[in-house]
Design an enzyme around this catalytic site. Structure first.
Site, PDB file in Angstrom:
ATOM      1  N   ASN A   1     -16.433  19.291 -40.946  1.00  0.00           N
ATOM      2  CA  ASN A   1     -16.809  20.560 -40.658  1.00  0.00           C
ATOM      3  C   ASN A   1     -18.305  20.608 -40.542  1.00  0.00           C
ATOM      4  O   ASN A   1     -18.970  19.945 -41.210  1.00  0.00           O
ATOM      5  CB  ASN A   1     -16.578  21.885 -41.604  1.00  0.00           C
ATOM      6  CG  ASN A   1     -15.122  22.520 -41.283  1.00  0.00           C
ATOM      7  OD1 ASN A   1     -14.411  22.601 -39.979  1.00  0.00           O
ATOM      8  ND2 ASN A   1     -14.279  22.250 -42.497  1.00  0.00           N
TER       9      ASN A   1
ATOM     10  N   LYS B   1     -16.624  25.705 -32.200  1.00  0.00           N
ATOM     11  CA  LYS B   1     -16.093  25.626 -33.567  1.00  0.00           C
ATOM     12  C   LYS B   1     -16.648  26.401 -34.487  1.00  0.00           C
ATOM     13  O   LYS B   1     -16.123  27.097 -35.509  1.00  0.00           O
ATOM     14  CB  LYS B   1     -15.870  24.164 -34.236  1.00  0.00           C
ATOM     15  CG  LYS B   1     -14.953  23.945 -35.443  1.00  0.00           C
ATOM     16  CD  LYS B   1     -13.609  24.264 -35.213  1.00  0.00           C
ATOM     17  CE  LYS B   1     -12.734  24.210 -36.648  1.00  0.00           C
ATOM     18  NZ  LYS B   1     -12.621  23.148 -37.342  1.00  0.00           N
TER      19      LYS B   1
END
Lengths: 326, 326
Positions: free
Chosen positions: A105, A207
């Site tokens: 991430n 994202k």
């Protein structure tokens, strides 16, 4: 041509799922395990997945990188809070020139592995995935799962390094695209919907438009995505944050269509109630990925002259909460 | 001249303390009580104060406004979340033309009483006070306590109303200042350090520079003022919020010297560890004053063209928390 050999560095909710999918399809997959090693050796790896349940018993598992063979692709599924361990974990599986696929991430999370194997051997990607590790060697994949990844091309040093090595940037680029396409094909053949993109920055910022608001608010407000979307104030805040991240991306030269804002909200409204990875980290008193998910984008936008005030507020709140949670 | 007669509407941490100080000094003070009525009738009102402990047994207490005599000054110490009750509570004690002193938190909180008694009979003020209600009829005053108040002059309708009534604005202004000075003298004589100010907007915005960051963060981060100031991220966030409120005030035409930013931080560092009123409301599952303390300033700044993004983030978080806390 032989099938590519994969290393899974960090076999949690993400690495465990994708590694299991590849292994089920017949790829040679080497899992580097830590706390789960003994459990997986005895009981195998169990993945309850919307793509079909998997229970793998005969796996190549390793308690240390030293026993791993050189692999074509090392998939990084570690939390970014553990990225300092990569200097120890990556050299062995990448020793014959294999590439690294960073599925962590955040933003600029490729920098750590790139410092170890070189920028031209690094791919970064985002997983649109709802998956949790629910016990030792046991993963529950509850929704989505697509991977979008692309080559890490952070800087002009890329071409400089290529020139130094006697190759042209175009040569290297062509090779990188070839490898990327092969990885994409492997994953798709294993049943993981995967897309190769030439624009990693776009993939990562898109994202972040989900990760920043919903990871942060799920911790700060102690709320599921459903609770956030069902409350008028919390959902208005989520939207304001999404708009700010959208503007931060633009400041960094990443143009995301305006319509993607509403799409992000709409997808979240339709999502099954889900505890974000940051909320699970918080609830389990693990360090949260505040630097990768909020700190790095914040600093990137600021360096481009744009102040994301809301994101900074969340970042400072999360850093405080992280500090008092351990 | 007879001493002024006071009504205390809301005898909690704030109204209870100031009412007790006035009563001890010999002022006729009428306390309007609700849940504490029976307890105070039996046991009196107890204030443990840095100004000396007070235990008053022979008090004028009322369970309903109907039994209250007309008072010269009605001091409002209710939470703003209860201001909807003023339409029922205020008419009796103000029926002979008495004025109202609104010591509630926030901005534009004088609007509700002004709608009942008229703008020219309303004063607003801020209390720099650490005081908590610790039990029925029992208040603990632990630090500070100064009142700064001034006439409520929200609009040009003030002069219009004056003209309609056959007086000039200057006449009314002179009368208002006279009454204000008398209240100021009363409170000082009772041992409450009090200052009369001609600029209520300045007083309120200066107080908001503390109230917005520390009330909000103490709830959202579940932290005392000391925990906030001791943490680098939380204190940096507090400072960023203070700067934003300072800029919001400027947008509303209220110029606060830059040095007041550092002074606010410094005062908080020196403060004894303290649970803000909003945190106590939260912990006791009472409604929080998010509208008065954050919502009203937010909307005032926005109407003047300035967006307080951080304050809006806190506001939306608090509204969500408030909703899930009751």
């Amino acid at each position: 041509m032989n099938k590519q050999r994969y290393a899974i560095i960090g076999a949690g909710a993400l690495g465990g799922l994708y590694g299991a999918m590849l292994a089920r399809q017949g790829f040679e997959v080497h899992f580097l395990l830590h706390s789960d090693f003994d459990h997986v050796r005895e009981h195998g790896l169990r993945v309850d997945s919307i793509w079909g349940d998997i229970h793998l018993r005969d796996l190549h598992i390793h308690a240390s990188p030293e026993t791993m063979p050189p692999c074509d692709v090392s998939l990084i599924g570690l939390k970014t809070t553990q990225s300092h361990m990569l200097a120890e974990l990556l050299p062995a599986p990448t020793r014959d020139g294999g590439v690294v696929l960073v599925l962590q991430n955040g933003l600029n999370v490729e920098a750590d592995p790139a410092a170890i194997v070189g920028e031209q051997r690094v791919f970064g990607g985002c997983c649109f995935l709802c998956s949790n590790k629910v016990g030792p060697g046991h993963i529950r994949h509850i929704d989505f799962g697509k991977i979008v990844f692309g080559p890490y091309r952070p800087s002009s040093q890329f071409s400089a390094a290529a020139a130094q090595a006697g190759s042209t940037a175009a040569d290297i680029d062509a090779k990188v695209v070839l490898i990327g396409n092969q990885i994409c094909e492997d994953l798709n053949s294993a049943g993981v919907p995967t897309e190769f993109s030439e624009d990693l920055a776009l993939v990562r910022w898109r994202k972040l438009m989900w990760n920043i608001p919903f990871n942060s608010l799920s911790v700060i407000l102690n709320a599921s995505t459903k609770q956030i979307m069902d409350d008028p104030n919390a959902s208005a805040l989520a939207e304001a944050i999404i708009r700010e991240v959208h503007a931060g991306a633009a400041a960094c030269g990443v143009e995301i269509p305006e319509a993607f804002i509403e799409k992000t909200l709409e997808n979240t409204r339709k999502m099954v109630p889900y505890d974000s990875s940051m909320r699970l980290d918080f609830l389990n008193k693990r360090a949260m990925e505040a630097e990768a998910i909020l700190g790095n984008p914040l600093r990137a936008a600021k360096a481009s002259g744009y102040e994301m005030s809301r994101v900074e507020t969340l970042y400072q709140q999360l850093r405080y909460i992280d500090q008092t949670n351990s």
